[in-house]
Enzyme design. Structure first.
Site, PDB file in Angstrom:
ATOM      1  N   HIS A  17       0.883  -1.293   0.003  1.00 42.69           N
ATOM      2  CA  HIS A  17       0.035   0.067  -0.085  1.00 42.69           C
ATOM      3  C   HIS A  17       0.930   1.244  -0.114  1.00 42.69           C
ATOM      4  O   HIS A  17       2.027   1.300   0.563  1.00 42.69           O
ATOM      5  CB  HIS A  17      -0.933  -0.116   1.292  1.00 42.69           C
ATOM      6  CG  HIS A  17      -2.133   1.042   1.142  1.00 42.69           C
ATOM      7  ND1 HIS A  17      -1.986   2.354   1.503  1.00 42.69           N
ATOM      8  CD2 HIS A  17      -3.330   0.862   0.803  1.00 42.69           C
ATOM      9  CE1 HIS A  17      -2.968   2.937   1.370  1.00 42.69           C
ATOM     10  NE2 HIS A  17      -3.950   2.235   1.203  1.00 42.69           N
ATOM     11  N   GLU A  29      -4.596   1.618  -6.846  1.00 45.46           N
ATOM     12  CA  GLU A  29      -5.000   2.459  -6.246  1.00 45.46           C
ATOM     13  C   GLU A  29      -4.026   3.897  -6.445  1.00 45.46           C
ATOM     14  O   GLU A  29      -3.260   4.008  -5.859  1.00 45.46           O
ATOM     15  CB  GLU A  29      -4.771   2.175  -4.806  1.00 45.46           C
ATOM     16  CG  GLU A  29      -5.782   1.062  -4.263  1.00 45.46           C
ATOM     17  CD  GLU A  29      -5.909   1.206  -2.853  1.00 45.46           C
ATOM     18  OE1 GLU A  29      -6.908   1.032  -2.337  1.00 45.46           O
ATOM     19  OE2 GLU A  29      -4.794   0.673  -2.167  1.00 45.46           O
TER      20      GLU A  29
END
Length: 264
Positions: free
Chosen positions: A97, A169
């Site tokens: 992430h 993302e």
């Protein structure tokens, strides 16, 4: 085709709050027809075993961890290993992430090691990739994310690759300051990912300011196999509504795809 719809709670929820969420989710799923939709939730590490106990083995909800080290054990103070999160009930591990990359020094190489560790122990790696706004503005989104993915997945066999989920993302679209991406901004990145990995990985997901208003449109983008949701799914009722939206969208897509072609 499986439609993956999940959420990571980040550093939120006490044990009591996590237990309540899992109970509410289990109740809501009892009367829902999910069809092709596969839900997953990723609590903080402290709540993994609690949520696993509530959900049990028959809920159909995959349970994930937000991170795990690449070594199985050792002198890594403050870390948790893949075997440890698996022991607590995790079946999936979120890796790479952008917050981990920015604030904790994660590199493409450490992400690669973690992906390999997850696969070694039978867990599903959820690989997060995404470009900052400056790269997007320069027209380099596709090249940036393909490079991230290639470095993280280097050396995997086709069989291993088939167990990987990739979540695109964009950094500019996530977090409290992120803005929702317009569908046309996602066509290029997903076309590039599909060309490189579409027939090889378990699914290509989108994450970044997903909410009830844009979920159906995002799922309608070519090559999007699911959604990775933040704040909009941090309450069980919000997550359940998003699952319903995904199930309806998937059913409509299936019916449209299976409709007979007529000629005049």
């Amino acid at each position: 085709m499986t439609v993956w719809v999940g959420t990571s709670w980040k550093m939120n929820k006490s044990l009591a709050e996590a237990e309540r969420y899992a109970e509410d989710l289990l109740r809501g799923l009892g009367g829902m027809e999910l069809g092709a939709v596969r839900p997953f939730i990723i609590p903080p590490a402290t709540a993994l075993s609690t949520v696993a106990e509530v959900l049990g083995s028959g809920s159909g909800v995959l349970l994930g961890a937000q991170n795990a080290h690449w070594e199985d054990h050792g002198a890594w103070t403050g870390e948790v290993s893949v075997p440890q999160v698996a022991d607590a009930g995790a079946q999936l591990v979120e890796l790479g992430h952008s917050e981990r990359r920015e604030h904790f020094g994660e590199t493409d190489e450490t992400v690669r090691l973690k992906v390999a560790a997850a696969l070694r122990h039978g867990l599903t790696p959820l690989l997060c990739i995404g470009e900052p706004a400056a790269v997007r503005d320069a027209g380099g989104s596709a090249g940036f994310i393909l490079d991230q993915a290639a470095r993280a997945l280097h050396g995997l066999t086709p069989g291993q690759l088939s167990r990987v989920l990739i979540a695109y993302e964009p950094v500019w679209a996530i977090g409290a300051a992120g803005r929702p991406a317009a569908p046309e901004e996602l066509h290029g990145p997903f076309a590039a990912l599909a060309s490189a990995y579409g027939q090889q990985v378990a699914g290509l997901l989108y994450g970044g300011s997903v909410n009830e208003e844009n979920a159906a449109a995002l799922l309608g983008i070519p090559h999007v196999d699911g959604l990775f949701i933040g704040r909009a799914a941090w309450q069980a009722d919000g997550y359940l509504r998003l699952l319903e939206t995904a199930a309806r969208t998937a059913a409509l897509r299936h019916r449209a795809g299976s409709a007979p072609t007529t000629t005049s």
